[in-house]
Design a protein around this motif. Structure first.
Motif, PDB file in Angstrom:
ATOM      1  N   VAL A 480       0.861  -1.188   0.000  1.00  0.00           N
ATOM      2  CA  VAL A 480       0.000   0.000   0.000  1.00  0.00           C
ATOM      3  C   VAL A 480       0.899   1.239   0.000  1.00  0.00           C
ATOM      4  O   VAL A 480       1.843   1.334   0.789  1.00  0.00           O
ATOM      5  CB  VAL A 480      -0.937   0.016   1.230  1.00  0.00           C
ATOM      6  CG1 VAL A 480      -1.810   1.267   1.204  1.00  0.00           C
ATOM      7  CG2 VAL A 480      -1.786  -1.246   1.267  1.00  0.00           C
ATOM      8  N   GLU A 482       0.568   5.167   0.591  1.00  0.00           N
ATOM      9  CA  GLU A 482      -0.291   6.258   1.050  1.00  0.00           C
ATOM     10  C   GLU A 482       0.005   7.531   0.257  1.00  0.00           C
ATOM     11  O   GLU A 482       1.162   7.838  -0.055  1.00  0.00           O
ATOM     12  CB  GLU A 482      -0.069   6.516   2.538  1.00  0.00           C
ATOM     13  CG  GLU A 482      -0.394   5.327   3.433  1.00  0.00           C
ATOM     14  CD  GLU A 482      -1.882   5.009   3.452  1.00  0.00           C
ATOM     15  OE1 GLU A 482      -2.683   5.892   3.039  1.00  0.00           O
ATOM     16  OE2 GLU A 482      -2.246   3.896   3.886  1.00  0.00           O
ATOM     17  N   ARG A 483      -1.058   8.298  -0.035  1.00  0.00           N
ATOM     18  CA  ARG A 483      -0.893   9.514  -0.849  1.00  0.00           C
ATOM     19  C   ARG A 483      -1.514  10.737  -0.176  1.00  0.00           C
ATOM     20  O   ARG A 483      -1.922  11.673  -0.859  1.00  0.00           O
ATOM     21  CB  ARG A 483      -1.517   9.315  -2.220  1.00  0.00           C
ATOM     22  CG  ARG A 483      -0.890   8.197  -3.021  1.00  0.00           C
ATOM     23  CD  ARG A 483      -1.302   8.264  -4.464  1.00  0.00           C
ATOM     24  NE  ARG A 483      -2.735   8.054  -4.625  1.00  0.00           N
ATOM     25  CZ  ARG A 483      -3.386   8.277  -5.780  1.00  0.00           C
ATOM     26  NH1 ARG A 483      -2.736   8.725  -6.822  1.00  0.00           N
ATOM     27  NH2 ARG A 483      -4.687   8.040  -5.848  1.00  0.00           N
ATOM     28  N   GLU A 485      -4.195  12.630   2.856  1.00  0.00           N
ATOM     29  CA  GLU A 485      -5.570  12.498   3.322  1.00  0.00           C
ATOM     30  C   GLU A 485      -6.597  12.681   2.203  1.00  0.00           C
ATOM     31  O   GLU A 485      -7.689  12.130   2.264  1.00  0.00           O
ATOM     32  CB  GLU A 485      -5.840  13.515   4.434  1.00  0.00           C
ATOM     33  CG  GLU A 485      -4.971  13.300   5.673  1.00  0.00           C
ATOM     34  CD  GLU A 485      -5.275  14.319   6.744  1.00  0.00           C
ATOM     35  OE1 GLU A 485      -6.109  15.210   6.472  1.00  0.00           O
ATOM     36  OE2 GLU A 485      -4.686  14.238   7.839  1.00  0.00           O
ATOM     37  N   ASP A 486      -6.281  13.487   1.202  1.00  0.00           N
ATOM     38  CA  ASP A 486      -7.270  13.808   0.186  1.00  0.00           C
ATOM     39  C   ASP A 486      -7.262  12.838  -0.991  1.00  0.00           C
ATOM     40  O   ASP A 486      -8.046  13.000  -1.923  1.00  0.00           O
ATOM     41  CB  ASP A 486      -7.045  15.235  -0.336  1.00  0.00           C
ATOM     42  CG  ASP A 486      -5.628  15.426  -0.853  1.00  0.00           C
ATOM     43  OD1 ASP A 486      -4.756  14.634  -0.474  1.00  0.00           O
ATOM     44  OD2 ASP A 486      -5.414  16.379  -1.646  1.00  0.00           O
ATOM     45  N   LYS A 487      -6.360  11.835  -1.002  1.00  0.00           N
ATOM     46  CA  LYS A 487      -6.303  10.873  -2.101  1.00  0.00           C
ATOM     47  C   LYS A 487      -6.341   9.459  -1.554  1.00  0.00           C
ATOM     48  O   LYS A 487      -5.816   9.178  -0.491  1.00  0.00           O
ATOM     49  CB  LYS A 487      -5.026  11.071  -2.928  1.00  0.00           C
ATOM     50  CG  LYS A 487      -4.985  12.365  -3.732  1.00  0.00           C
ATOM     51  CD  LYS A 487      -3.733  12.399  -4.609  1.00  0.00           C
ATOM     52  CE  LYS A 487      -3.697  13.661  -5.458  1.00  0.00           C
ATOM     53  NZ  LYS A 487      -2.486  13.710  -6.318  1.00  0.00           N
ATOM     54  N   LYS A 488      -6.952   8.585  -2.330  1.00  0.00           N
ATOM     55  CA  LYS A 488      -6.986   7.186  -1.942  1.00  0.00           C
ATOM     56  C   LYS A 488      -5.590   6.571  -2.101  1.00  0.00           C
ATOM     57  O   LYS A 488      -4.849   6.934  -3.006  1.00  0.00           O
ATOM     58  CB  LYS A 488      -7.989   6.420  -2.808  1.00  0.00           C
ATOM     59  CG  LYS A 488      -9.431   6.836  -2.590  1.00  0.00           C
ATOM     60  CD  LYS A 488     -10.358   5.987  -3.445  1.00  0.00           C
ATOM     61  CE  LYS A 488     -11.822   6.367  -3.220  1.00  0.00           C
ATOM     62  NZ  LYS A 488     -12.744   5.549  -4.058  1.00  0.00           N
ATOM     63  N   PRO A 489      -5.234   5.645  -1.240  1.00  0.00           N
ATOM     64  CA  PRO A 489      -3.917   5.005  -1.367  1.00  0.00           C
ATOM     65  C   PRO A 489      -3.852   4.111  -2.604  1.00  0.00           C
ATOM     66  O   PRO A 489      -4.872   3.581  -3.071  1.00  0.00           O
ATOM     67  CB  PRO A 489      -3.798   4.184  -0.085  1.00  0.00           C
ATOM     68  CG  PRO A 489      -5.212   3.915   0.323  1.00  0.00           C
ATOM     69  CD  PRO A 489      -5.996   5.133  -0.089  1.00  0.00           C
TER      70      PRO A 489
END
Length: 594
Positions: A480, A482-483, A485-489
């Motif tokens: 996974v 992470e990108r 808070e505003d984007k899905k991982p």
């Protein structure tokens, strides 16, 4: 100017009604067709592969389309020879592949679209290769659904089909329905333009080069004559009788069961019922009953026949004679076989095809699988794919991937595994791909372990996860990214595909979007504005092979065009000629981003 879909629908309607095509050549003057062709071709992997001139999709513009149309209008257009390369085959031999120049791909795609619109609606329902909304799985599904009771399989393979298509027969076949000398002459010139090998020109006296944009539709038009021969001559001649006659021995035992039940002798009735299950209910040698079925995918042919072997041999000979006399082609003596459906396996499109027989498989007290066609994953297909991930008989890491990111490594393994599984989902023994899964999984873990200098067991614990599937939870290996808070991982995983047969699995060739108005790149090109500086003059499309090329090592400051393409995650950029020259010269754009 009519849009592409409107033009093709008119031609398609004439094909449905069986009307000849006249003045087809003038449709090659329509720029909307070329825009639709460009919208279909630019995303192909071969769009950035050069032909003999080194030209690729990079630098495409409306001016190029206008120049092609002007040459076609004045009958000055000349096809360039294709660049010939060779690709390996499974048997160790090599197959020739032609690489056309980019400027030839556009008119060739327009020709393909026009021919496909007219002929596809007239093609046989038994033809599945190189056709929209059809594919290998539709051909295999037809066999499973309609070939019940076949006694013999006739496997046909045409020797070097694409390389031996007779040009005179091809033009004559096209001329039967296309009454336009200029259009036929254009196709004739395309077929005879020749090829360059080691920079030496060679004539093409026959065949349509594999790799050519229009080659698939031309081969289908050519082999449609074989389809019509089978449908109009062989099928009516070898299909007779509605039902087989009742097997007299089966009927005798059935009457004995009835008498035993009437007198209350259950033991005798049970023994007779078991004996009845060993007999066919109908006479398999009934001389008044015959069934012949046929399916074709490209140059691979398969026929199913219910009848004596002597007639199956006769059918094979007649097909060979038709191919030789009418189409100037030959059946391969090695690959054209007559296979007993119940005791042997026919190979078609990578599957083993058998006629099932099991007297103990009952549904509602009736035998349910006898004579039903079954699909199997060939053992050698599993072994061959496993060998790609093994060394010295054991799963091994892939050294060429050690520099890739974990996300990329797992994604590649999953894409390769998913492609194999999805292709064989029609097979009853698809569960045997569990061996391939284990080999690929072990190879994946060894690759990740080698990259991070860790043990395989520690790597497995690090990436192990559980995925929910329609068949329940499945263990997989996941990474996974992470990108914020505003984007899905971003998530990549390996595994999680249930190895369970799906009768309705039908991956098919997608129908292309032909209307230029439906393509986002075409909209940007027609907008008439450079996406870097806003200039409306001399617009071209800058192409790259893949987004990874934007992050080349050693580049300290990214030019404007690199930042633009990376930000939009696009492999194309519509820019003016000066900006395009800056991108290839490696200089920063002289103007700021819009």
């Amino acid at each position: 100017m009519q849009n592409a879909e409107a033009v093709l629908e008119v031609i398609r309607e004439r094909g449905r009604r069986g009307l000849p095509l006249e003045r087809l050549y003038r449709q090659l003057f329509n720029p909307q067709l070329y825009l639709a062709a460009y919208g279909k071709l630019y995303s192909n992997a071969g769009a950035m592969t050069p032909g003999v001139t080194g030209e690729t999709a990079d630098g495409m513009s409306l001016e190029k389309i206008g120049a092609i149309i002007e040459a076609v209008r004045n009958q000055r257009y000349r096809w360039s020879p294709v660049r010939r390369i060779y690709i390996p085959k499974r048997n160790g031999k090599r197959r020739p592949l032609g690489l056309p120049v980019w400027s030839d791909k556009l008119p060739a795609e327009v020709v393909r679209m026009l021919l496909n619109a007219y002929y596809d609606v007239q093609f046989s329902d038994h033809s599945h290769g190189f056709r929209p909304l059809r594919g290998c799985h539709t051909a295999l599904s037809e066999i499973v659904d309609t070939w019940t009771g076949s006694s013999w399989f006739i496997e046909g393979d045409i020797t070097q089909c694409f390389d031996r298509l007779d040009h005179k027969v091809m033009i004559k076949t096209l001329g039967e329905k296309i009454h336009d000398g200029r259009f036929l002459r254009l196709i004739s010139n395309m077929l005879t333009v020749g090829y360059l090998e080691d920079w030496k020109w060679n004539a093409t006296l026959s065949g349509s080069p594999q790799g050519g944009v229009a080659s698939p539709i031309l081969s289908n038009i050519y082999l449609d004559r074989l389809d019509k021969f089978v449908e109009n001559v062989l099928l009516p001649e070898y299909n007779r009788g509605k039902l087989r006659k009742t097997n007299l021995e089966y009927k005798r035992i059935e009457n004995a069961i009835t008498r035993a039940r009437k007198r209350g002798d259950r033991r005798s009735a049970r023994e007779l019922s078991q004996a009845r299950r060993t007999l066919p209910s109908q006479d398999p040698r009934d001389p008044t009953y015959r069934r012949l079925r046929y399916v074709r995918y490209a140059d691979d042919i398969l026929l199913g026949f219910s009848g004596p072997k002597a007639e199956a041999v006769e059918i094979k000979q007649r097909i060979g004679e038709f191919l030789r006399d009418e189409l100037k082609l030959e059946l391969s003596a090695e690959k054209t076989l007559i296979t007993h459906a119940r005791t042997e396996k026919a190979r078609f499109l990578g599957y083993d095809i058998v006629a099932q027989h099991a007297n103990d498989r009952l549904t509602r007290n009736r035998r349910s699988v006898n004579g039903v066609i079954g699909l199997r994953v060939p053992e050698e297909a599993i072994t061959r794919r496993c060998s790609l991930y093994m060394r010295c008989g054991e799963p091994a890491s892939r050294y060429e991937m050690l520099q890739d990111q974990d996300f990329t490594i797992i994604s590649k393994y999953q894409a390769e595994y998913r492609g194999v599984v999805q292709y064989y989902l029609l097979a009853a023994n698809v569960y045997r791909l569990g061996r391939l899964r284990w080999v690929m999984e072990t190879s994946l873990l060894k690759t990740l372990a080698g990259k991070h200098q860790a043990t395989v067991s520690a790597t497995a614990r690090k990436y192990k996860a559980v995925m929910e599937t329609p068949e329940g939870p499945r263990v997989c290996f996941r990474v996974v990214i992470e990108r914020g808070e505003d984007k899905k991982p971003l998530i990549a995983w390996f595994g999680g595909i249930p190895l369970k047969r799906q009768k309705d699995a039908k991956p098919i060739d997608r129908a292309p979007i032909l209307a230029a108005t439906g393509n986002e790149l075409i909209h940007r090109l027609l907008a008439g504005s450079c996406e870097l500086c806003g200039s409306p003059n001399r617009l071209e499309v800058h192409h790259i092979r893949k987004l990874a090329d934007l992050n080349k090592p050693g580049r300290t400051e990214k030019p404007a065009w690199v930042r633009m393409m990376a930000m939009r995650r696009r492999k194309t950029l519509v820019i003016c000629r000066p900006c395009h020259e800056h991108t290839h010269a490696g200089r920063l754009a002289v103007v700021p981003l819009k």
